[in-house]
Scaffold this active site. Structure first.
Site, short mmCIF file in Angstrom:
data_model
loop_
_atom_site.label_atom_id
_atom_site.label_comp_id
_atom_site.label_asym_id
_atom_site.label_seq_id
_atom_site.Cartn_x
_atom_site.Cartn_y
_atom_site.Cartn_z
CG HIS A 17 -1.90 -1.14 1.40
ND1 HIS A 17 -1.96 -1.92 2.45
CD2 HIS A 17 -2.84 -1.32 0.65
CE1 HIS A 17 -3.03 -2.67 2.23
NE2 HIS A 17 -3.38 -2.53 1.21
CE LYS A 41 -13.47 -7.17 3.78
NZ LYS A 41 -12.81 -6.35 2.54
NE ARG A 90 -2.72 -7.21 -4.32
CZ ARG A 90 -3.50 -7.27 -3.28
NH1 ARG A 90 -2.98 -7.63 -2.40
NH2 ARG A 90 -4.75 -7.24 -3.48
P1 ADP Z 1 -9.85 -3.95 -0.06
O1 ADP Z 1 -10.47 -4.64 1.12
O2 ADP Z 1 -10.61 -2.99 -0.88
O3 ADP Z 1 -9.32 -5.04 -1.15
P2 ADP Z 1 -7.09 -3.58 0.66
O4 ADP Z 1 -6.85 -2.90 2.06
O5 ADP Z 1 -6.83 -4.91 0.92
O6 ADP Z 1 -8.57 -3.32 0.47
O7 ADP Z 1 -6.47 -2.98 -0.83
C1 ADP Z 1 -6.75 -1.59 -1.03
C2 ADP Z 1 -5.89 -1.44 -2.24
O8 ADP Z 1 -4.44 -1.57 -2.11
C3 ADP Z 1 -6.33 -2.30 -3.20
O9 ADP Z 1 -6.68 -1.65 -4.69
C4 ADP Z 1 -5.37 -3.44 -3.64
O10 ADP Z 1 -5.21 -3.85 -5.08
C5 ADP Z 1 -3.90 -2.51 -3.26
N1 ADP Z 1 -2.94 -3.34 -2.64
C6 ADP Z 1 -2.97 -4.18 -1.69
N2 ADP Z 1 -1.77 -4.72 -1.73
C7 ADP Z 1 -1.20 -4.47 -2.52
C8 ADP Z 1 0.43 -4.51 -2.84
N3 ADP Z 1 1.14 -5.46 -2.20
N4 ADP Z 1 0.96 -3.99 -3.92
C9 ADP Z 1 -0.06 -3.07 -4.40
N5 ADP Z 1 -1.13 -2.76 -4.36
C10 ADP Z 1 -1.84 -3.41 -3.17
#
Ligand code: ADP
Length: 155
Positions: A17, A41, A90
């Site tokens: 992130h 959730k 990803r």
């Molecule tokens: P959600 O529950 O909306 O998927 P997340 O917190 O898991 O929320 O992810 C938020 C965003 O961050 C999403 O667009 C996800 O694709 C992106 N993301 C999560 N992990 C990574 C990573 N390792 N590299 C790039 N983007 C990421």
């Protein structure tokens, strides 16, 4: 002013992130990293803990703001005056999922544009889900989370 919302659960925030936000900073005047609250959730970290982690990580980035919202992301974007959504990709399953959401948001969000950044290879294996599994198994999550929250937030 170009404002982007980066919505997510951030349960917890990972290095993936952070890399995404850092790479998006030059593209926008303001980025709002926003925790979406979904009452259906179940989260490992409370909303307060997740917000605290985000505040710590982005404390020195003037253009990065932290927010929270309930309900539709498009409504939150409208309230914040954001014309852009930021999301990360990803792999192919991220793409399939994100494509539909982005197309829907473009329609119901009055031409709201989703900007996708492809994850860097060194972060593409990192997900909050994996981090939560490692926590539950009492493993070491330090390689996957930002240094600012190591030992700061009770994990
Ligand atoms: P959600 O529950 O909306 O998927 P997340 O917190 O898991 O929320 O992810 C938020 C965003 O961050 C999403 O667009 C996800 O694709 C992106 N993301 C999560 N992990 C990574 C990573 N390792 N590299 C790039 N983007 C990421």
């Amino acid at each position: 002013m170009k404002i982007a919302v980066f919505p997510g659960s951030f349960d917890p925030i990972t290095k993936g992130h952070v890399d995404l936000v850092n790479r998006a900073i030059p593209l926008f005047d303001k980025i709002i990293v926003a925790v979406g609250i979904n009452s259906q959730k179940k989260y490992l970290f409370s909303l307060e803990q997740r917000l605290e982690m985000l505040e710590k990580v982005f404390a020195n980035d003037k253009t990065v703001h932290i927010g929270q919202f309930e309900g539709l992301t498009v409504n939150y974007c409208k309230d914040e005056g954001a014309r852009y959504l930021l999301r990360g990709l990803r792999n192919a399953s991220d793409f399939d999922y994100e494509k539909t959401i982005s197309q829907l948001n473009h329609i119901i969000g009055d031409d709201l544009e989703t900007v996708f950044l492809i994850s860097q290879p060194e972060y593409s294996h990192i997900s909050s889900t994996i981090v939560r599994e490692i926590i539950k198994g009492k493993g070491n999550i330090e390689p996957f989370i930002p240094v600012e929250i190591i030992g700061q937030v009770e994990l």
